[in-house]
Design an enzyme around this catalytic site. Sequence first.
Site, PDB file in Angstrom:
ATOM      1  N   ASP A   1    -109.454  34.005 -12.971  1.00  0.00           N
ATOM      2  CA  ASP A   1    -109.779  32.828 -13.779  1.00  0.00           C
ATOM      3  C   ASP A   1    -109.749  33.145 -15.273  1.00  0.00           C
ATOM      4  O   ASP A   1    -110.357  34.107 -15.740  1.00  0.00           O
ATOM      5  CB  ASP A   1    -111.167  32.329 -13.379  1.00  0.00           C
ATOM      6  CG  ASP A   1    -111.462  30.934 -13.893  1.00  0.00           C
ATOM      7  OD1 ASP A   1    -111.395  30.731 -15.121  1.00  0.00           O
ATOM      8  OD2 ASP A   1    -111.784  30.056 -13.076  1.00  0.00           O
TER       9      ASP A   1
ATOM     10  N   SER B   1    -108.380  27.323 -16.213  1.00  0.00           N
ATOM     11  CA  SER B   1    -109.086  26.948 -14.992  1.00  0.00           C
ATOM     12  C   SER B   1    -108.879  25.468 -14.668  1.00  0.00           C
ATOM     13  O   SER B   1    -107.744  25.030 -14.507  1.00  0.00           O
ATOM     14  CB  SER B   1    -110.573  27.309 -15.124  1.00  0.00           C
ATOM     15  OG  SER B   1    -111.202  27.295 -13.868  1.00  0.00           O
TER      16      SER B   1
END
Length: 758
Positions: free
Chosen positions: A221, A75
């Site tokens: 993610d 991320s």
Amino acid sequence: MKAKMGLWVAALLCSDLLFAAESEVTGQEPCARVKNRPCIALVLGGGGARGGAHLGVIRQLEQQGIPVDLIVGTSIGAFIGGLYATGHSPDEIQSILDHLEWSTGFRDKVHRDEMPVRRKQQQDQYPIRLGLGLSRSGVKIPKGVLLGQAMAELILEAYGAQLNHSHFDQLPIPFRAVAADLTNRDTVVMSQGSLLQAVQASMSIPGVVRPMELNGRVLVDGGVANNLPVSIAKELGADRVIAVAIDAPLLSKEQLDSAFAVTDQLTNFLVRQVVDQQIALLGPEDLLLNPEVAKIGTLDFDQLPASIDAGRVSAEQQAAALASFAYPEHFPDWLAAHRAKQATSIRVDRIELDNQSLLSDQVLLQRLALKEGQNYNSKKLKEGLRQVYGVDTLERVSLQLEQNKQGEDTTLKVRAVEKGWGPGYLNFRFTMEDDFRNKRYYQLAASYTYTNISELGAEWHNELALGTDKLISLELYWPIFTPATFVSAQIMRDTTILALEDSEGLSLGDLSNKETTVTAKAGWNLSDHARLSSGWTDKDGYFRIPVAGVDELGFSKLGYQREGPVLDFVWDRLDNPAFPSRGFRISANWQWLDDSAFGQTYRSRSHAVEVLAARSFFERHILRTRWRHESYTPGDPDVAMEQFSLGGLLNLSGYPKNYLFGSEVKFGSLVYLYKMSENRFSIINSPFYLGASVEKGLVHGNMIQLERLANETDWIWAGSVFAGWDSPFGPVYLGYGRAEDDTNGRAYRYYLSLGHNF
């Protein structure tokens, strides 16, 4: 990020494993090229705005002479780590973070000044855009609140134009970005291809940002599967690991005050469980850093300086432990190799379009406005993508830059994907105005637009409005020869109401006008901002006279027919229809019609011109001005088939809405706005304003010959003060207006308005 909520929990709970099965890592181990010392890996965890801590740590590592041989990030860790891996110095990364408009990455809306004129007008008229598609199969919605377009552009701006890599080991520092496969929660280690897309996939929050589809996988993610990927660094051969954990802190009992908070806490539990197991993999030769960033929210990007400082402090506190990672004799050579010169532009030798939309290649390439054989930087590439995206029927427009094996030929590959919930879209409008006396107006309206019927972008546009004024409209818009030239046909039935008052403020009833209009036009879109069109219109309608005027006029209903040529021009560069801060709009309409009433036909002419301009000063201060001149000249001075009006907030404030009307209106205003606040880091940008206005206008030409109707004036001064909110449902105003006294001495009003653009 903080929006790791419902679907994160669902993805985590649906897995039977605490750990995701890590995908096979391809390519030679990056640590194999490290000689005469241990291979040092930097593992950067996910945590949104808390990720600034990663830069603080990196700066300290360089100050202590620590060479980094491998970076693995999840991320925001992939975002910061990728910048460092491509050869950016800590100072350069700092500059990038300082200048990025982080809020733009969370708003996928096409900017108004990037849309064609037609799309601007549709959005202005129907601002409640819920992203609903309607087809024979029913109502459809997007797969995420955000489509990822804005996030892709933010990453492009940060990284600059990047060639695809046969392997990320070719970067100054070998790099891996970690994502999760949404279909099975497997950890996916991205090690080749488009660096920008790899970083974006690692940052695609499920349920908030649409998943990325890469190499046959549906990626989201990486925090879903592994928010601190120590195991991947170990698998790639790292001898020593420096891990930086910045995951969201657990909420206190007092903070668990909503269903949202409870869901967020469950997510934090499950993510923390995996992170704890990754931390357990660290050995005595490794180091874990835990910067104090618990008070920084996931989307608090305005606190990046604080998170950067927290990372630096954390690393300084561990300076003694970090000293064992330092290799002064190797660091100068490592640093020289790391500081790779960043190319500011890339030559594009060929352009290939992967068109997965209903539009023709001609339309998209024309909007892309890039040519083969030219050099382009990231800014120009981003502008090209935005122009293609501006058609507002595409879900994603992405690019990749690929070189042949000899490194002599660069191909720009552009991929355009049609919205998956189209091609028919529902949008809405709710308009309400109240002057807290005797004038109230409301309307609820919906539009349905079936787009891209032809390859050049033909569409069928329908409108239905109910309330004080009513409308039903059907229009077919059809580009011919090129996307810029078009013909259109429209049939419209509308009903409008004017509430009349006499000179003493007493009601004379309602003057209603019902009209059916058929119009055919041909036009030319001169650019995205200008359009010229002309055609023929035929109007058939009647005015219903209020009871108070029947005796005086001798009839209760005035029927009419009107037909003839019309000409329209618009030049629109405003950035916002309700609260513009820059740009201008010029709109003009001319009509030369034969008006038939009482068994006679007369030639009439009319025109309506409006100019609106805005400019901001010192960021929060805005001045805008608006000028109107509308005039109708009938062939018979006793019969006027067209009227224009003044009255209402910012339209001669102090009077009721449409209180003054006639066959000629002149009006001018100067408005000052102060932008109070806005939520910069949210999906929806809804700033608040305080404002004041100075206005002047006049009305000539009594349309209805009632002696008791006072609707002709000389020049009248007026002004207002107001508060405004650019809400997701349209502009909201609460204000007070006062004008020079009318005949009954009550030319002041309080106003509440929703959904009306002034």
